[in-house]
Design a protein around this motif. Sequence first.
Motif, short mmCIF file in Angstrom:
data_model
loop_
_atom_site.label_atom_id
_atom_site.label_comp_id
_atom_site.label_asym_id
_atom_site.label_seq_id
_atom_site.Cartn_x
_atom_site.Cartn_y
_atom_site.Cartn_z
N TYR A 123 33.13 41.29 38.58
CA TYR A 123 33.00 42.80 38.77
C TYR A 123 34.24 43.32 38.46
N ASP A 124 34.28 44.35 37.70
CA ASP A 124 35.51 45.03 37.02
C ASP A 124 36.50 45.11 38.04
N SER A 125 36.28 45.82 39.04
CA SER A 125 37.14 46.17 40.22
C SER A 125 37.95 45.01 40.68
N ALA A 126 36.92 43.99 40.80
CA ALA A 126 37.62 42.83 41.74
C ALA A 126 38.61 42.03 40.70
N PHE A 127 38.10 41.95 39.44
CA PHE A 127 38.68 41.27 38.24
C PHE A 127 40.20 41.85 38.10
N LYS A 128 40.27 43.13 38.07
CA LYS A 128 41.57 43.74 37.98
C LYS A 128 42.45 43.69 39.04
N TRP A 129 41.84 43.88 40.31
CA TRP A 129 42.64 43.68 41.58
C TRP A 129 43.46 42.29 41.51
N ILE A 130 42.44 41.24 41.27
CA ILE A 130 43.03 39.87 41.08
C ILE A 130 43.93 39.64 40.09
N LEU A 131 43.76 40.09 38.88
CA LEU A 131 44.73 39.54 37.87
C LEU A 131 45.93 40.48 37.73
N SER A 132 45.92 41.53 39.00
CA SER A 132 47.14 42.56 38.74
C SER A 132 48.46 41.73 39.33
N SER A 133 48.06 40.60 40.00
CA SER A 133 49.17 39.50 40.67
C SER A 133 49.94 39.03 39.47
N ASN A 134 51.13 39.12 39.34
CA ASN A 134 52.03 38.48 38.60
C ASN A 134 51.89 36.93 38.60
N GLU A 135 51.76 36.46 39.77
CA GLU A 135 51.56 34.99 39.93
C GLU A 135 50.36 34.38 39.53
N VAL A 136 49.46 34.98 39.44
CA VAL A 136 48.19 34.70 39.25
C VAL A 136 47.84 34.67 37.57
N ARG A 137 48.29 35.77 36.85
CA ARG A 137 48.00 35.84 35.64
C ARG A 137 48.34 34.67 34.82
N PRO A 138 49.60 33.99 34.82
CA PRO A 138 49.99 32.79 34.09
C PRO A 138 48.94 31.67 33.98
N SER A 139 48.58 31.16 35.51
CA SER A 139 47.42 30.18 35.33
C SER A 139 46.03 30.72 34.63
N PHE A 140 45.56 31.95 34.64
CA PHE A 140 44.68 32.26 33.92
C PHE A 140 44.77 32.22 32.42
#
Length: 367
Positions: free
Chosen positions: A28-45
């Motif tokens: 879901y757009d809102s959940a996805f944006k919230w999750i990837l707003s983390s600087n620590e999460v994005r590199p793994s993604f």
Amino acid sequence: MHTHTASKKTPATVLSAAKTQVFTIPTYDSAFKWILSSNEVRPSFFRSFIPGLIIQSSERLDDHMNPLRKSQLLRNFLHGEGTSRIVQEISSSGAYVVLQHVGKKRSPKKDDKATAFLSEIVGRFEEIRESFPQPCYDGKMDFACRLNTGEYALVEMQVIPENYWDRRAFAYVAAFYGNQLKKGGRWKNIRKVMGLNILGGHNGKKVTWPDSPGQYMRHYKIEDQLNGKGRFIDAIELIQYSIMNAPLGDNQEKNDWITFFESAHDMTEEDVAAQIKTPAVLQPFELAKFSKLPAEVRASYDDEGREYDRYSQHTAEQIRMAGKSGKIEGKIEGKIEVARKLLAMNLTMDQIEKATGLSSEDIKGIK
């Protein structure tokens, strides 16, 4: 692009009706944006879904980098109903506007230069407005990021199938690429832009590409078509994943992300502990907990859920009516026309077979 794959894991345990859903549907757009707003999460993604790059960090860019939002106030003004009405009044037959200049201790006096300037603007208004069109795509880009490599990655999540998505996605990446060059800038400073599309991911399986339902990934580059393969313009790439159709391979980090997108909303915390092996992917699960969502994110998430439910109901009704139409006509031509319309709606092969009574071979042969 060929990718080594292994057998799919057993799907995560489906929660019984008596149990509470712990995690959101992360696509879901809102959940996805919230999750990837983390600087620590994005590199793994990014490491998992952009092939061949070693990415250690990323910086989310401000919205002003969005080329479709550039000059948006001016666009809104030029396309506003009030602006159009005034221009029509000024330029209509019999209307005449004079600009007057009022100086100190002087009575109003016609300003010929200002009047001529206004007349020129009015006469060229349509040309000006066409130069600043309203975006045909409203900028639902989830993230624009600068990677530690200096390149850019644009990430979009698209749950509901839409026609011409490939063209829209490429147009967006191309617009961002061109927007890097400012007046006085240097061409050598323009960096590569990669578009990353995660397609599908609502409740149940979604076939993103009806013409090739078995595919899960597409990777587009600009390649010389005349002088042998391997000569690319290293400027734009577009990478797309039919995420609900993605097989598991030998990359554990990527496997865990796929499991996250496919099954998080059906998993318990015990399932996560047993199945997810990559520490960097445990944080997305943590952020995806309903208990961790900020109030505004939860409100948007609930709105999306209602919207997707309406979409699903509409699709089901279209299938029912198309099937009825095809069977009543009883002619192969009528069924083919129905199937063609359902293909345009990006429905699955199974859905079209049930609606029309045609075989998958017949449907694949429809132009």
